[in-house]
Design a protein around this motif. Structure first.
Motif, PDB file in Angstrom:
ATOM      1  N   UNK A   1       0.800  -1.220   0.000  1.00  0.00           N
ATOM      2  CA  UNK A   1       0.000   0.000   0.000  1.00  0.00           C
ATOM      3  C   UNK A   1       0.837   1.277   0.000  1.00  0.00           C
ATOM      4  N   UNK A   2       2.120   1.160   0.281  1.00  0.00           N
ATOM      5  CA  UNK A   2       2.961   2.356   0.435  1.00  0.00           C
ATOM      6  C   UNK A   2       3.161   3.088  -0.881  1.00  0.00           C
ATOM      7  N   UNK A   3       3.087   4.401  -0.805  1.00  0.00           N
ATOM      8  CA  UNK A   3       3.406   5.217  -1.981  1.00  0.00           C
ATOM      9  C   UNK A   3       4.914   5.282  -2.192  1.00  0.00           C
ATOM     10  N   UNK A   4       5.630   5.288  -1.090  1.00  0.00           N
ATOM     11  CA  UNK A   4       7.089   5.401  -1.144  1.00  0.00           C
ATOM     12  C   UNK A   4       7.695   4.378  -0.186  1.00  0.00           C
ATOM     13  N   UNK A   5       8.695   3.638  -0.637  1.00  0.00           N
ATOM     14  CA  UNK A   5       9.356   2.633   0.195  1.00  0.00           C
ATOM     15  C   UNK A   5      10.835   2.981   0.283  1.00  0.00           C
ATOM     16  N   UNK A   6      11.366   3.035   1.506  1.00  0.00           N
ATOM     17  CA  UNK A   6      12.788   3.307   1.683  1.00  0.00           C
ATOM     18  C   UNK A   6      13.410   2.198   2.525  1.00  0.00           C
ATOM     19  N   UNK A   7      14.671   1.903   2.250  1.00  0.00           N
ATOM     20  CA  UNK A   7      15.446   0.943   3.030  1.00  0.00           C
ATOM     21  C   UNK A   7      16.526   1.715   3.772  1.00  0.00           C
TER      22      UNK A   7
END
Length: 260
Positions: free
Chosen positions: A98-104
């Protein structure tokens, strides 16, 4: 041994043993001893006698080195697979889907493993950012409740270090957090609800390399990718195949041995 026998052999008292158990975070001696027996049994059935920190020495030949490293990596992946709690995994996959933006977020070498995850997610049209060390603060400031962050840290304890020191800020901003860390009651466990646990037999410093932590981290990231993939299986599969055909057109024309 009963608690009376142990008290006698250790020249202590039953109440001292109860306090000992409570001091380790258990309700008492029985709770502690049951968990100890469970952990001993788990180690006996899951691990070989190869030390994951020093899996070979100067006396081992190449054949032994190959066998030992393969063994501890297989063990660490299986150990991590057995530690997965399905409610946590399902929640993590839902967050990423569902995330618009994914960061690691993580420091080297964990962010290098995150880059492999980034590439896999890109093949199904999902953009993932692997944040460089020193730029976490800038990135975190722009995250919202519509975004998800995967925090990778083996120890998960140094609250003054990236990415742990930014957990409070991300929680205030409503960012969906997923922790990938070792077993135990570290800071990430205390602060993040959704946790994927990796095998935790490796020391922080006295080791030859991260043989038994790199593979489990990559394995868990692969599981997250597979979970996101399966949420919309046919669409993702068709997208990936078409994308691969477009990118690999030259290879398909000239490498007939792998042509489909």
């Amino acid at each position: 041994f009963s608690i009376n026998q142990i008290a006698e052999k250790t020249y202590s008292s039953k109440s001292a043993l109860v306090r000992f158990g409570k001091g380790l975070g258990f309700t008492g001696w029985k709770d502690f001893s049951n968990k100890l027996i469970e952990d001993v049994r788990y180690e006996q059935t899951h691990y070989s006698e190869i030390d994951p920190n020093i899996p070979f020495d100067q006396t081992n030949d190449l054949a032994e080195i190959i066998k030992n490293i393969a063994t501890i990596q297989i063990e660490s992946i299986q150990d991590s697979a057995d530690k997965i709690e399905l409610p946590h995994l399902k929640r993590a996959i839902e967050m990423l889907s569902q995330a618009r933006r994914i960061v690691v977020l993580g420091v080297s070498p964990n962010n290098l493993l995150g880059d492999i995850f980034r590439r896999k997610m890109n093949t199904i049209g999902r953009s993932v950012e692997v944040i460089l060390s020193g730029e976490t603060g800038i990135t975190v400031s722009g995250l919202t409740k519509y975004d998800a962050a995967i925090l990778i840290s083996y120890s998960g304890n140094d609250v003054s270090r990236e990415p742990m020191k930014f957990i409070p800020q991300m929680k205030r901003q409503g960012v969906k957090l997923i922790g990938v860390t070792s077993d135990g009651g570290n800071y990430i466990h205390q602060e993040i609800e959704t946790i994927l646990r990796i095998s935790s037999r490796e020391r922080l410093y006295k080791k030859i390399s991260n043989f038994s932590t790199e593979e489990p981290i990559l394995f868990l990231l692969n599981i997250l990718y597979a979970g996101v993939f399966s949420k919309n299986y046919l669409t993702n599969y068709n997208f990936k195949v078409q994308n691969s055909m477009n990118l690999e057109e030259t290879r398909l024309l000239h490498q007939t041995d792998i042509k489909e």
